[in-house]
Design an enzyme around this catalytic site. Structure first.
Site, PDB file in Angstrom:
ATOM      1  N   GLU A  95     111.218  30.466 -38.123  1.00  0.00           N
ATOM      2  CA  GLU A  95     111.546  30.510 -36.693  1.00  0.00           C
ATOM      3  C   GLU A  95     111.339  29.150 -36.027  1.00  0.00           C
ATOM      4  O   GLU A  95     112.104  28.759 -35.170  1.00  0.00           O
ATOM      5  CB  GLU A  95     110.717  31.587 -35.974  1.00  0.00           C
ATOM      6  CG  GLU A  95     111.135  33.013 -36.317  1.00  0.00           C
ATOM      7  CD  GLU A  95     112.612  33.292 -36.013  1.00  0.00           C
ATOM      8  OE1 GLU A  95     113.193  32.638 -35.135  1.00  0.00           O
ATOM      9  OE2 GLU A  95     113.191  34.165 -36.690  1.00  0.00           O
ATOM     10  N   TYR A 132     109.628  32.891 -27.203  1.00  0.00           N
ATOM     11  CA  TYR A 132     110.614  33.323 -28.194  1.00  0.00           C
ATOM     12  C   TYR A 132     109.958  33.534 -29.569  1.00  0.00           C
ATOM     13  O   TYR A 132     110.095  34.575 -30.202  1.00  0.00           O
ATOM     14  CB  TYR A 132     111.773  32.301 -28.313  1.00  0.00           C
ATOM     15  CG  TYR A 132     112.555  32.559 -29.564  1.00  0.00           C
ATOM     16  CD1 TYR A 132     113.439  33.631 -29.618  1.00  0.00           C
ATOM     17  CD2 TYR A 132     112.338  31.817 -30.734  1.00  0.00           C
ATOM     18  CE1 TYR A 132     114.118  33.954 -30.777  1.00  0.00           C
ATOM     19  CE2 TYR A 132     113.006  32.126 -31.905  1.00  0.00           C
ATOM     20  CZ  TYR A 132     113.893  33.186 -31.920  1.00  0.00           C
ATOM     21  OH  TYR A 132     114.537  33.507 -33.074  1.00  0.00           O
ATOM     22  N   ASP A 186     117.080  34.632 -28.222  1.00  0.00           N
ATOM     23  CA  ASP A 186     117.414  33.238 -28.538  1.00  0.00           C
ATOM     24  C   ASP A 186     118.808  32.936 -27.977  1.00  0.00           C
ATOM     25  O   ASP A 186     119.410  33.763 -27.289  1.00  0.00           O
ATOM     26  CB  ASP A 186     117.324  32.971 -30.045  1.00  0.00           C
ATOM     27  CG  ASP A 186     118.426  33.676 -30.826  1.00  0.00           C
ATOM     28  OD1 ASP A 186     119.184  34.467 -30.226  1.00  0.00           O
ATOM     29  OD2 ASP A 186     118.543  33.435 -32.040  1.00  0.00           O
TER      30      ASP A 186
END
Ligand code: SF4
Length: 345
Positions: free
Chosen positions: A43, A126, A144
């Site tokens: 990520e 996020y 996102d």
């Protein structure tokens, strides 16, 4: 159209069924229980960088730092070297800092909640939501850029990005299911990456076409609306390529700021006009301009660098043999400088 809860459920079910058929086979998506370290690493790498560019870095990084302990124990330079070329180097620095916090303060185990994850260096809303949902199965709303695009189209959001972000987050939260929140988040990411793509969305194969308000209005290619960005300014500077006895002077940028901690050739500040040639030179020499300019684009500005070569001693930093230069892990802009000068040698 999607406000009624049965419609939300229909949406979730279709998205999950589509994911079960069409999920992208990515190296950080091993079936079964997911390793938070791998989810986190992927990520962080995927922020601002395309999947295809991330895959080789991810695999190499994992080979070098297979777990949080190895990463925490490694020197920062080694981590930045493995990050070189991925850009946005604060991510690499924070990754290292975060590994040390987890190792030293959490006995090597990631916190499992969004709130706990948010306290860690380099983990914003996020990433916290993504790790909580994907690695720990918590109900967290992941939004996102891909998901923003899907939702803007699905709900035909008139407000332009980035102003619409809080609204999109609320819409996303209203759709997040209790079951399989991690799969659902990855499903929406995949839908945005492979079907609801930026330029020409492939609505004819979309599993939620009949639920999509943007498509119904014929606006799918116009959405999401965006505020006009101001043009990128151009900055300029000099590079000083100082050679002595087959070695070249290289130094490290300060830890804070652009390309923090990365190796570089001595350079001037990057500003809107060129300074005097000797104002920032590492030595008072007869500097010779070397061929054409180097150009590079950062998120917030374009950069034009003129390269000057000199022979002699001076300056502070490390003297690195020319044939070893490319092993240092330069950021892209410095790699361009090195490739250019070495090719003209
Ligand atoms: Fe995107 Fe088209 Fe699907 Fe709407 S129908 S979500 S615009 S791919």
């Amino acid at each position: 159209m999607l406000k009624k809860s049965n419609k939300s459920e229909q949406f979730q079910n279709r998205i999950l069924a589509w994911f079960d058929r069409e999920r992208r086979d990515l190296p950080w998506r091993k079936k079964g229980k997911r390793d938070p370290y791998r989810v986190w690493l992927a990520e962080i790498m995927l922020q601002q960088t395309q999947v295809t560019a991330v895959i080789p870095y991810y695999l190499k990084f994992l080979e070098r730092f297979p777990d949080i302990k190895t990463l925490a124990q490694a020197p920062l330079e080694e981590v930045l070297q493995a990050w070189a070329g991925l850009g946005y180097y604060s991510r690499g620095r924070n990754l290292h800092k975060c590994a040390r916090v987890i190792e030293n303060e959490y006995a090597g185990a990631f916190p499992e909640t969004e709130a706990g994850l948010l306290t860690l260096p380099g983990i914003g809303p996020y990433t916290a939501a993504a790790i909580a949902a994907i690695a720990f199965g918590g109900k967290a709303t992941v939004v996102d850029g891909n998901i923003e695009r899907v939702l803007s189209r699905l709900f035909r959001v008139k407000k332009p990005l980035p102003k619409s972000k809080p609204d999109l987050k609320k819409l996303a939260a209203s759709l997040t299911p209790d079951k399989r929140p991690g799969d659902y988040a990855e499903a929406l990411m995949d839908l945005g990456a492979t079907v609801c793509i930026p330029k020409n969305p492939r609505c004819e194969i979309c599993p939620v076409e009949d639920l999509c308000q943007g498509r119904a209005a014929g606006e799918e290619k116009l959405l999401p609306y965006r505020e006009k960005k101001p043009p990128r300014p151009t900055r300029v500077g000099y590079i000083y390529w100082l050679e002595n006895d087959g070695k070249v002077l290289v130094r490290r940028r300060p830890l804070k700021g652009l390309l923090g901690g990365m190796p570089e050739f001595p350079t001037t500040p990057w500003d809107n006009k060129f300074p005097g040639l000797l104002d920032h030179a590492p030595a008072n020499l007869n500097w010779q301009e070397c061929g054409s300019e180097i150009t590079h684009t950062f998120t917030h500005f374009h950069l034009i660098l003129k390269v000057f070569k000199g022979n002699g001693n001076g300056g502070s930093g490390d003297w690195v043999a020319k044939e070893k230069l490319m092993e240092l892990g330069f950021p892209s802009v410095m790699k361009k400088v090195a490739e250019k000068v070495l090719s003209e040698d």
